[in-house]
Design a protein around this motif. Structure first.
Motif, short mmCIF file in Angstrom:
data_model
loop_
_atom_site.label_atom_id
_atom_site.label_comp_id
_atom_site.label_asym_id
_atom_site.label_seq_id
_atom_site.Cartn_x
_atom_site.Cartn_y
_atom_site.Cartn_z
N ASN A 1 0.83 -1.35 -0.06
CA ASN A 1 0.03 -0.04 -0.21
C ASN A 1 0.73 1.24 -0.25
OD1 ASN A 1 -2.65 -0.93 -0.13
ND2 ASN A 1 -2.64 -1.35 2.23
N ARG A 2 2.53 1.20 0.66
CA ARG A 2 2.11 2.05 0.70
C ARG A 2 3.34 2.63 -0.83
NH1 ARG A 2 5.70 0.54 5.26
NH2 ARG A 2 7.19 -0.09 4.22
N HIS B 1 0.80 4.23 -3.38
CA HIS B 1 0.40 5.14 -2.37
C HIS B 1 1.68 6.33 -3.26
CE1 HIS B 1 -2.73 5.53 0.84
NE2 HIS B 1 -2.30 4.03 0.66
N PRO C 1 -2.50 12.67 -0.94
CA PRO C 1 -2.89 11.70 -0.76
C PRO C 1 -4.64 11.42 0.47
CG PRO C 1 -1.17 12.12 1.07
CD PRO C 1 -1.11 13.35 -0.15
N LYS C 2 -5.12 12.33 0.88
CA LYS C 2 -6.37 12.11 0.93
C LYS C 2 -7.05 11.43 0.27
CE LYS C 2 -10.15 13.61 3.51
NZ LYS C 2 -10.18 12.64 4.54
N GLN D 1 -6.75 7.77 -1.01
CA GLN D 1 -7.15 6.91 0.84
C GLN D 1 -8.78 6.83 0.28
OE1 GLN D 1 -6.76 9.67 3.90
NE2 GLN D 1 -7.88 7.69 5.51
N LYS E 1 -10.82 3.29 -1.08
CA LYS E 1 -11.56 3.08 0.50
C LYS E 1 -13.17 3.35 -0.51
CE LYS E 1 -14.86 4.73 3.98
NZ LYS E 1 -14.95 5.90 5.16
#
Length: 79
Positions: A16-17, A20, A31-32, A35, A39
């Motif tokens: 995941n890192r 991103h 980042p937002k 995310q 989701k």
């Protein structure tokens, strides 16, 4: 069993890192938004398959950011 579970957990976090950092290369995707996309779509594979309209439909995404992300994914992963 616990050791196997722990290794799997850390591999998923590392994956995941890395994911991103790949999507963060796109202008306007921070980042937002990453995310929110994760989701909504659950996996990076689902994000790669999504159309511009599907990406833009995610709360917090704009049409222009969705177009830039789609263009990036097409260039990097052959759409």
């Amino acid at each position: 069993e616990v050791h196997r579970f722990t290794i799997g957990y850390h591999r998923a976090r590392r994956s995941n890192r890395n994911l991103h950092s790949v999507m963060a290369q796109v202008d306007g995707i921070g980042p937002k938004r990453i995310q929110l996309l994760m989701k909504h779509f659950k996996t990076f594979e689902n994000i790669k398959k999504a159309s511009v309209e599907e990406l833009a439909a995610v709360k917090g995404m704009s049409e222009s950011a969705a177009q830039r992300l789609r263009r990036f994914l097409d260039e990097e992963y052959g759409g």
